[in-house]
Design an enzyme around this catalytic site. Structure first.
Site, PDB file in Angstrom:
ATOM      1  N   GLY A  95      -7.289   2.654  -1.071  1.00  0.00           N
ATOM      2  CA  GLY A  95      -7.858   1.405  -1.572  1.00  0.00           C
ATOM      3  C   GLY A  95      -9.128   1.595  -2.372  1.00  0.00           C
ATOM      4  O   GLY A  95      -9.420   0.810  -3.267  1.00  0.00           O
ATOM      5  N   GLU A  96      -9.901   2.658  -2.054  1.00  0.00           N
ATOM      6  CA  GLU A  96     -11.202   2.806  -2.693  1.00  0.00           C
ATOM      7  C   GLU A  96     -11.336   4.031  -3.590  1.00  0.00           C
ATOM      8  O   GLU A  96     -12.161   4.054  -4.503  1.00  0.00           O
ATOM      9  CB  GLU A  96     -12.289   2.807  -1.604  1.00  0.00           C
ATOM     10  CG  GLU A  96     -12.638   1.397  -1.182  1.00  0.00           C
ATOM     11  CD  GLU A  96     -12.854   1.204   0.311  1.00  0.00           C
ATOM     12  OE1 GLU A  96     -13.763   0.444   0.680  1.00  0.00           O
ATOM     13  OE2 GLU A  96     -12.107   1.790   1.103  1.00  0.00           O
ATOM     14  N   ALA A 156      -3.997   2.263   6.701  1.00  0.00           N
ATOM     15  CA  ALA A 156      -2.745   3.036   6.724  1.00  0.00           C
ATOM     16  C   ALA A 156      -2.791   4.082   7.825  1.00  0.00           C
ATOM     17  O   ALA A 156      -1.820   4.266   8.576  1.00  0.00           O
ATOM     18  CB  ALA A 156      -2.507   3.691   5.370  1.00  0.00           C
ATOM     19  N   PHE A 182     -11.523  -7.758  -0.944  1.00  0.00           N
ATOM     20  CA  PHE A 182     -12.361  -6.653  -1.452  1.00  0.00           C
ATOM     21  C   PHE A 182     -13.586  -6.384  -0.586  1.00  0.00           C
ATOM     22  O   PHE A 182     -14.574  -5.837  -1.041  1.00  0.00           O
ATOM     23  CB  PHE A 182     -12.810  -6.930  -2.894  1.00  0.00           C
ATOM     24  CG  PHE A 182     -11.725  -7.441  -3.784  1.00  0.00           C
ATOM     25  CD1 PHE A 182     -10.586  -6.693  -4.023  1.00  0.00           C
ATOM     26  CD2 PHE A 182     -11.838  -8.684  -4.384  1.00  0.00           C
ATOM     27  CE1 PHE A 182      -9.581  -7.175  -4.846  1.00  0.00           C
ATOM     28  CE2 PHE A 182     -10.827  -9.170  -5.206  1.00  0.00           C
ATOM     29  CZ  PHE A 182      -9.699  -8.407  -5.435  1.00  0.00           C
ATOM     30  N   LYS A 214       4.967   3.338  -5.132  1.00  0.00           N
ATOM     31  CA  LYS A 214       4.855   2.117  -5.940  1.00  0.00           C
ATOM     32  C   LYS A 214       3.613   1.315  -5.547  1.00  0.00           C
ATOM     33  O   LYS A 214       2.800   0.941  -6.406  1.00  0.00           O
ATOM     34  CB  LYS A 214       6.111   1.266  -5.771  1.00  0.00           C
ATOM     35  CG  LYS A 214       6.163   0.055  -6.702  1.00  0.00           C
ATOM     36  CD  LYS A 214       7.514  -0.646  -6.616  1.00  0.00           C
ATOM     37  CE  LYS A 214       7.619  -1.773  -7.635  1.00  0.00           C
ATOM     38  NZ  LYS A 214       8.950  -2.435  -7.596  1.00  0.00           N
ATOM     39  N   THR A 215       3.454   1.043  -4.256  1.00  0.00           N
ATOM     40  CA  THR A 215       2.279   0.288  -3.831  1.00  0.00           C
ATOM     41  C   THR A 215       1.015   1.144  -3.938  1.00  0.00           C
ATOM     42  O   THR A 215      -0.069   0.630  -4.191  1.00  0.00           O
ATOM     43  CB  THR A 215       2.444  -0.230  -2.394  1.00  0.00           C
ATOM     44  OG1 THR A 215       2.724   0.873  -1.511  1.00  0.00           O
ATOM     45  CG2 THR A 215       3.577  -1.233  -2.301  1.00  0.00           C
ATOM     46  N   LYS A 248      -4.183   9.553   3.631  1.00  0.00           N
ATOM     47  CA  LYS A 248      -5.581   9.226   3.342  1.00  0.00           C
ATOM     48  C   LYS A 248      -5.586   7.897   2.591  1.00  0.00           C
ATOM     49  O   LYS A 248      -4.745   7.666   1.727  1.00  0.00           O
ATOM     50  CB  LYS A 248      -6.229  10.313   2.484  1.00  0.00           C
ATOM     51  CG  LYS A 248      -6.292  11.682   3.151  1.00  0.00           C
ATOM     52  CD  LYS A 248      -6.893  12.727   2.229  1.00  0.00           C
ATOM     53  CE  LYS A 248      -6.977  14.087   2.896  1.00  0.00           C
ATOM     54  NZ  LYS A 248      -7.563  15.125   2.008  1.00  0.00           N
ATOM     55  N   GLY A 267      -3.617  -7.473   0.216  1.00  0.00           N
ATOM     56  CA  GLY A 267      -2.971  -7.167  -1.052  1.00  0.00           C
ATOM     57  C   GLY A 267      -2.707  -5.695  -1.221  1.00  0.00           C
ATOM     58  O   GLY A 267      -2.228  -5.253  -2.265  1.00  0.00           O
ATOM     59  N   ILE A 289       1.728  10.367   0.535  1.00  0.00           N
ATOM     60  CA  ILE A 289       1.872   9.058  -0.107  1.00  0.00           C
ATOM     61  C   ILE A 289       3.044   8.329   0.539  1.00  0.00           C
ATOM     62  O   ILE A 289       4.198   8.743   0.412  1.00  0.00           O
ATOM     63  CB  ILE A 289       2.069   9.206  -1.624  1.00  0.00           C
ATOM     64  CG1 ILE A 289       0.914  10.001  -2.241  1.00  0.00           C
ATOM     65  CG2 ILE A 289       2.181   7.825  -2.265  1.00  0.00           C
ATOM     66  CD1 ILE A 289      -0.457   9.408  -2.016  1.00  0.00           C
TER      67      ILE A 289
END
Length: 743
Positions: free
Chosen positions: A709-710, A514, A245, A638-639, A706, A471, A634
């Site tokens: 994660g945040e 990504a 994190f 799923k992830t 894009k 993760g 995307i």
């Protein structure tokens, strides 16, 4: 045609993780491994006058006790070194001298034959101090705020935007206005895997280090600089990370201590931190914000002032982008923003999921909700009234922005049309019901990276890059990108990461992996494809001898003619012409700056939340939430959904529970464990729904992605707070919103 990108796939590393095959930093062993245990200071400021080394060294099994008095001379004490995430200032140097600059500072390392002996011996270390007065309370020192120091790292974080128009005049003239002070408490990262470094001392003096990090090359660079070692003599490996994190962006002090001990003792050493010691380094900084908004009679947001003051250490200037978000979200003509720091006797704060964004955006979105309420407008209607297609501060259009559609789809899924606008107007028996919403935004960035693609003699594709997977699903999406680019079956593709010997990649953070590493993987596979095509053209009786690159495609592990797919050559046959050797290509990808600099680039979201508030006890439960995200292409729904849900859970936790409580008398965090540092658990989380709004962006990067994660966390705290206001009629601007603040 795309076969894997855009399809839901389970994590390729999932089996290794659930079966225990995945190894973490503290699980690697080595012959003659010694164990280190850290001793931390119990005062916040002063100097060490004595450490009882003799008694500890007499304990059977204790090898050495390292302190400032006997540590070797190190390069880092003579030169100013920087890691990839270091803020301006002078980095903390463990065991440098007798000075104590914060409570919990590592002041000694006991090294023993077993972990248990090291821990026991550490408990017997007695330290005498000469204390000095310390100051750790931000709210008592707001008058000491000053602007951040400049520095190389500051180039990565934008300063507050320049004022536009005349805020004071517009605000005074506004018929509708709101002003509020927002307080955000300190938070600590607390990933499940605690920080550890296993340093394997090789016979030739080289080091192989298994480290918990979000960037193996960053830890390698740090160790080489600090200990004046050749880069080739330091290898850092980190294939699996049990959560981070942001806490793993900078090398933590256990890495320094483990390497110091290994070099001095000439043997392998492991140093692991305890859960309590996880509270003795970086954290999300305490921040106080003052916001004032003014709107005209028709609901036009005309004036915004956003001032923030945050804590930092006395030796570094850590700062965040806290006050810049309003110009990206709202087209107010009159704005003014400031951001100041107060140096305190604490360790330097550290990037934590959506740093600055999850501090500044919730404060802004809570005041937007308050202003809409005062005007009598629906929160969505007010945001649509004040919608912008460009970043006002940069005066640049967005490369893509489907926020309107996020509002529409999110509201429809949530059932927003059934909301009664007045606070305390919705009930279930004795429970008050509140519906709130907020906007989220996070920058979509891309950096440089390298990747290698190798087609083996048995026809398998191996792709590597020295990135990390904390993760987020990096292993999986990189495998998908590689498989699609060279038209390979997914089971014949393996992606590897987390090794400083691999092609260079930046630290994994900022939701840019990504786009950054994904583009490098795509380019490496494309370049490998070009090499394979040239080899195919030279094959005997090649059907591609006179064919151009644009006329072929890669599919089903073959090169095929686009106009007639039956004309094909298998990749296995092509590599077979290479004399029993694999075919490889290493490539570098760079952002297309000439094109990208013409646009602002960001992911957007709309968050909708329902809460239940017990009218008597003030307890709050989030019963359901919907997040609609415009995040470009995307890669793996799923992830991707997992990333957004994780952010939503943390946003709920931040809004209602998370707070590191410091006793300023001691300058020490008192709830330094997971029983008293409260986080959301299963019982706190109910129905969470995620919508991915279609968004096509050909500018943001070659993949059109894009980071996710945040963006999942930034809007959630405000949506929860706004729902609580709707339920109770009470506006709480201090997070977390605990029951004592509602009663």
């Amino acid at each position: 045609m795309t076969k894997y990108i855009g399809k839901s796939m389970s994590r390729v590393d999932g089996v290794a993780k659930v079966t225990g095959k995945a190894k973490y930093a503290a699980e690697y062993s080595a012959p003659d491994l010694a164990y280190g245990y850290v001793v931390c200071s119990t005062i916040a400021k002063g100097k060490i006058t004595r450490i009882n080394t003799d008694e500890v060294l007499q304990i059977p099994g204790v090898i050495q006790l390292f302190t400032h008095e006997n540590r070797p001379r190190l390069a880092c004490f003579d030169l100013n070194y920087k890691d990839q995430d270091a803020p301006p200032g002078s980095p903390f140097r463990p065991l440098r001298d007798e000075k104590v600059v914060y409570n919990g500072q590592p002041i000694a390392l006991v090294v023993a034959e077993t972990f248990e002996i090291a821990r026991y011996a550490a408990s017997l270390v007695k330290v005498e101090y000469e204390q000095e007065d310390h100051d750790t309370a931000l709210e008592h020192n707001l008058h000491r705020g000053r602007g951040p120091k400049s520095g190389v790292a500051s180039l990565l974080k934008s300063p507050p935007p320049k004022p536009r128009g005349d805020f004071e005049k517009a605000f005074q003239a506004a018929p509708f206005k709101t002003t509020g002070q927002h307080i955000h408490s300190v938070e600590h990262h607390n990933p499940i895997e605690m920080f550890a470094s296993t340093v394997v001392y090789e016979k030739n003096g080289k080091l192989t280090i298994y480290d918990k990090t979000q960037g193996a090359p960053n830890s390698q660079m740090y160790v080489a600089q600090v200990f004046n070692l050749p880069f080739k003599d330091v290898r850092v490996i980190s294939p699996y990370v049990g959560g981070a994190f942001g806490s793993g962006l900078r090398p933590q002090y256990q890495l320094f201590l483990a390497v110091l001990a290994a070099l001095e003792l000439k043997r392998s050493v492991r140093v692991s931190l305890t859960r309590q010691q996880m509270f003795t380094f970086g954290h999300r900084p305490a921040t106080v914000q003052n916001l004032s908004l003014g709107a005209t009679a028709d609901g036009t947001l005309d004036a915004i002032r956003h001032d923030a003051i945050a804590e930092t250490s006395r030796f570094e200037d850590y700062f965040e982008i806290v006050v810049n978000w309003s110009g990206m979200l709202y087209p107010a003509e009159n704005t003014k923003s400031t951001y100041d720091l107060v140096p305190l006797d604490v360790f330097t704060p550290l990037d934590m999921r959506a740093p600055g964004g999850v501090t500044g955006v919730p404060a802004l979105e809570m005041e937007i909700d308050e202003l809409a309420h005062k005007i009598g407008m629906d929160p969505i209607e007010f945001r649509l009234k004040n919608y912008t297609e460009k970043d006002m501060d940069q005066d640049l259009p967005f490369s893509s922005k489907e926020l309107r559609e996020c509002f529409r789809q999110g509201a429809e899924r949530f059932g927003w049309s059934g909301r009664k606008p007045e606070p305390r107007s919705m009930r279930r028996g004795h429970t008050l019901i509140g519906w709130g919403m907020a906007t989220g935004i996070w920058e979509a960035s891309q950096g440089p990276a390298r990747a290698e693609a190798v087609l083996t003699v048995n026809g398998k594709l191996r792709v590597t890059s020295a990135t990390a997977d904390i993760g987020t699903g990096t292993y999986t999406i990189m495998t998908q990108i590689a498989a699609d680019t060279l038209g390979m079956p997914i089971e014949d593709v393996i992606f590897r990461l987390g090794d400083s010997d691999m092609p260079l990649a930046p630290i994994e953070g900022g939701s840019w992996t990504a786009a950054t590493v994904g583009t490098a993987v795509k380019v490496a596979c494309e370049d490998l494809g070009k090499k394979l095509f040239k080899m195919a053209q030279k094959m005997k009786n090649s059907p591609f001898a006179d064919v151009k690159q644009d006329d072929i495609t890669f599919a089903d592990a073959h090169i095929r003619l686009k106009s007639d797919p039956s004309v094909a050559v298998s990749l296995l046959d092509i590599v077979g012409t290479n004399g029993g050797r694999a075919v490889s290509e290493t490539s570098t990808s760079l952002p297309s700056m000439l094109e990208q600099r013409k646009y602002a680039r960001a992911a957007h979201s709309a968050v909708f939340v329902e809460v239940e508030v017990d009218e008597d006890f003030g307890t709050v439960r989030v019963t359901r939430a919907v997040t609609a995200v415009a995040g470009g292409r995307i890669l793996n729904p799923k992830t991707a959904r997992s990333q957004i849900v994780g952010g939503m859970v943390w946003g709920i936790s931040k809004a209602l529970e998370e707070e590191s409580v410091m006793d300023h008398q001691f300058g020490r965090f008192m709830n330094h464990n997971l029983s008293e540092y409260h986080v959301a658990v299963h019982a706190d989380i109910r129905e969470l729904d995620v919508i991915f709004v279609e968004e096509n962006d050909t500018i943001v990067n070659p993949l059109g992605v894009k980071g996710l994660g945040e963006i999942g966390i930034v809007g959630m705290p405000a949506a929860v707070a706004n729902a609580i206001f709707h339920a109770t009629g009470k506006r709480v601007r201090s997070l977390p919103i605990t029951l004592d603040k509602l009663l």
